[in-house]
Design an enzyme around this catalytic site. Structure first.
Site, PDB file in Angstrom:
ATOM      1  N   ASP A 121       0.797  -1.222   0.000  1.00 16.95           N
ATOM      2  CA  ASP A 121       0.000   0.000   0.000  1.00 16.95           C
ATOM      3  C   ASP A 121       0.834   1.280   0.000  1.00 16.95           C
ATOM      4  O   ASP A 121       0.317   2.349   0.307  1.00 16.95           O
ATOM      5  CB  ASP A 121      -0.942  -0.024   1.217  1.00 16.95           C
ATOM      6  CG  ASP A 121      -2.085   0.978   1.101  1.00 16.95           C
ATOM      7  OD1 ASP A 121      -2.480   1.294  -0.030  1.00 16.95           O
ATOM      8  OD2 ASP A 121      -2.567   1.450   2.145  1.00 16.95           O
ATOM      9  N   CYS A 126     -25.799  -9.905  -7.605  1.00 18.67           N
ATOM     10  CA  CYS A 126     -25.878  -9.224  -6.314  1.00 18.67           C
ATOM     11  C   CYS A 126     -25.417  -7.767  -6.439  1.00 18.67           C
ATOM     12  O   CYS A 126     -24.423  -7.468  -7.101  1.00 18.67           O
ATOM     13  CB  CYS A 126     -25.025  -9.954  -5.287  1.00 18.67           C
ATOM     14  SG  CYS A 126     -25.028  -9.172  -3.654  1.00 18.67           S
ATOM     15  N   CYS A 133     -23.859  -4.227  -2.070  1.00 14.58           N
ATOM     16  CA  CYS A 133     -22.860  -3.208  -1.726  1.00 14.58           C
ATOM     17  C   CYS A 133     -23.246  -1.854  -2.305  1.00 14.58           C
ATOM     18  O   CYS A 133     -23.070  -0.810  -1.658  1.00 14.58           O
ATOM     19  CB  CYS A 133     -21.468  -3.631  -2.206  1.00 14.58           C
ATOM     20  SG  CYS A 133     -21.342  -3.924  -3.989  1.00 14.58           S
ATOM     21  N   CYS A 165     -24.119   1.583   0.012  1.00 19.87           N
ATOM     22  CA  CYS A 165     -23.226   2.749   0.018  1.00 19.87           C
ATOM     23  C   CYS A 165     -24.014   3.988   0.420  1.00 19.87           C
ATOM     24  O   CYS A 165     -24.947   4.395  -0.292  1.00 19.87           O
ATOM     25  CB  CYS A 165     -22.591   2.948  -1.354  1.00 19.87           C
ATOM     26  SG  CYS A 165     -21.470   4.380  -1.399  1.00 19.87           S
ATOM     27  N   CYS A 177     -17.148   9.030  -1.639  1.00 21.70           N
ATOM     28  CA  CYS A 177     -17.001   7.918  -0.697  1.00 21.70           C
ATOM     29  C   CYS A 177     -16.861   8.440   0.737  1.00 21.70           C
ATOM     30  O   CYS A 177     -16.050   9.336   1.012  1.00 21.70           O
ATOM     31  CB  CYS A 177     -15.781   7.085  -1.073  1.00 21.70           C
ATOM     32  SG  CYS A 177     -15.392   5.764   0.091  1.00 21.70           S
ATOM     33  N   CYS A 181     -15.189   3.706   6.602  1.00 18.54           N
ATOM     34  CA  CYS A 181     -16.539   3.189   6.363  1.00 18.54           C
ATOM     35  C   CYS A 181     -16.429   1.737   5.910  1.00 18.54           C
ATOM     36  O   CYS A 181     -15.624   1.422   5.036  1.00 18.54           O
ATOM     37  CB  CYS A 181     -17.258   4.021   5.309  1.00 18.54           C
ATOM     38  SG  CYS A 181     -18.929   3.450   4.926  1.00 18.54           S
ATOM     39  N   CYS A 209     -20.110  -1.028   2.612  1.00 18.74           N
ATOM     40  CA  CYS A 209     -20.167  -1.855   1.405  1.00 18.74           C
ATOM     41  C   CYS A 209     -19.603  -3.246   1.657  1.00 18.74           C
ATOM     42  O   CYS A 209     -19.929  -4.193   0.940  1.00 18.74           O
ATOM     43  CB  CYS A 209     -19.448  -1.176   0.242  1.00 18.74           C
ATOM     44  SG  CYS A 209     -17.654  -1.070   0.418  1.00 18.74           S
ATOM     45  N   CYS A 236     -21.895  -7.162   2.030  1.00 20.87           N
ATOM     46  CA  CYS A 236     -21.524  -8.238   1.094  1.00 20.87           C
ATOM     47  C   CYS A 236     -21.803  -9.605   1.705  1.00 20.87           C
ATOM     48  O   CYS A 236     -21.296  -9.923   2.785  1.00 20.87           O
ATOM     49  CB  CYS A 236     -20.045  -8.117   0.737  1.00 20.87           C
ATOM     50  SG  CYS A 236     -19.467  -9.434  -0.366  1.00 20.87           S
TER      51      CYS A 236
END
Length: 325
Positions: A144, A202, A205, A209, A225, A252, A255, A259
């Site tokens: 990351d 599906c 998500c 949101c 977001c 957050c 989402c 799932c």
């Protein structure tokens, strides 16, 4: 040509605590993904996250990031929480409840890299490339903090698929995983196959949101977001974010929790990912009175420091204002 056993790599990764591991051949990102990412940037969808447009050529071709790389190991570490902040108190995204994942992931990846070096003495040597030039055989670990399309490579390495919520979903395990990569300067004896999407029809998500940042067939609008607004955004919160944040003051997970694959998630057992007792005992009143000293003590070595003290206080103030309305 040096080659190493994929099964052995996976066994070592599991021994170190990684949930799953796969290996993909290092090559340019496929054209559809590359064009999609470039269009996303051209539309300004990265908002203020300018770093996402830096080093684009290296992001789209790992061989330009690390010359000589031939294979990419993708690794996933479970962070599904074993403890939750009390209901009715302020909430944080699950990944931020413990210590900073960057340090944990890199430590584990470096240990795996060292095991690979020990298994192959030629890694301290060099080899000739196609132009007859000497190239150092270098192993690099990333988590990351480099221009790497992590979810793309995780899917390419067969760990899971990138769902409609733009998270990597691992079958029968969910999406609450930290991802990391080890770039290897040699081939492996067997590469993993990419995994096809299992989202089917599906769209939970998308429905979950709170700011409608996930748009079907349009991708992801970062500026909308809630996680972006509460962490990356250094200015005022958007009105949509203020209306949607509820008790959440950092990140957050909506989402993800919506799932269906996350019903298979198992709580992590990594000691450094467990929340501090002091964090679990914080009341809204204590958050309202948070001092810089409290902040430093609570979040020493935590990913929450990304939002900085002023950002966290901004988020708390926005929630407090709503409570007083």
């Amino acid at each position: 040509m040096i080659s190493i056993n994929t099964t052995w790599i996976k066994e070592e990764a599991k021994r170190l605590g990684f949930f799953t591991c796969g290996v993909a051949k290092a090559e340019p990102v496929n054209e559809e993904v590359a064009k999609g990412y470039q269009k996303w940037l051209e539309n300004g969808e990265e908002a203020t996250m300018a770093y996402m447009s830096n080093y684009l050529e290296k992001r789209l071709d790992p061989r330009k990031l690390v010359p000589g790389v031939r294979s990419i190991i993708s690794l996933a570490l479970n962070y599904a929480p074993s403890q939750h902040l009390p209901k009715g108190e302020y909430q944080f995204a699950a990944y931020a409840l413990g210590q900073d994942y960057h340090d944990l992931m890199k430590a584990k990846m470096r240990e795996l890299a060292n095991k690979i070096r020990e298994s192959e003495p030629y890694l301290n040597a060099s080899q000739e490339n196609k132009e007859g030039q000497k190239e150092e055989l270098e192993i690099r670990c990333f988590c990351d903090t480099a221009p790497v399309l992590e979810r793309y490579w995780a899917q390419k390495a067969g760990l899971g698929w990138v769902g409609r919520n733009h998270q990597l979903i691992i079958p029968h395990a969910g999406s609450m995983f930290f991802l990391g990569e080890i770039f290897l300067p040699f081939d492996v004896d067997k590469y993993d196959e990419p995994m096809e999407s299992r989202c089917g029809n599906c769209h939970r998500c998308i429905d979950a949101c709170p700011t409608k940042a996930i748009i079907p067939n349009e991708g992801f609008h970062a500026d909308q977001c809630l996680s972006y607004q509460l962490i990356e955004n250094r200015g005022d919160l958007s009105e949509d974010a203020k209306a949607a944040m509820g008790d959440t003051i950092y990140g957050c997970d909506r989402c993800q929790t919506a799932c269906p694959w996350n019903r298979f998630a198992t709580p992590n057992t990594e000691p450094s990912l467990q929340p501090k007792a002091e964090l679990l005992s914080m009341s809204k009143e204590a958050w309202h009175n948070l001092s810089i000293e409290d902040y430093r003590r609570l979040f020493k070595g935590s990913a929450v420091k990304r939002v900085k003290f002023e950002g966290l206080k901004r988020n708390i103030a926005a929630t407090q204002h709503k409570e007083n309305e």
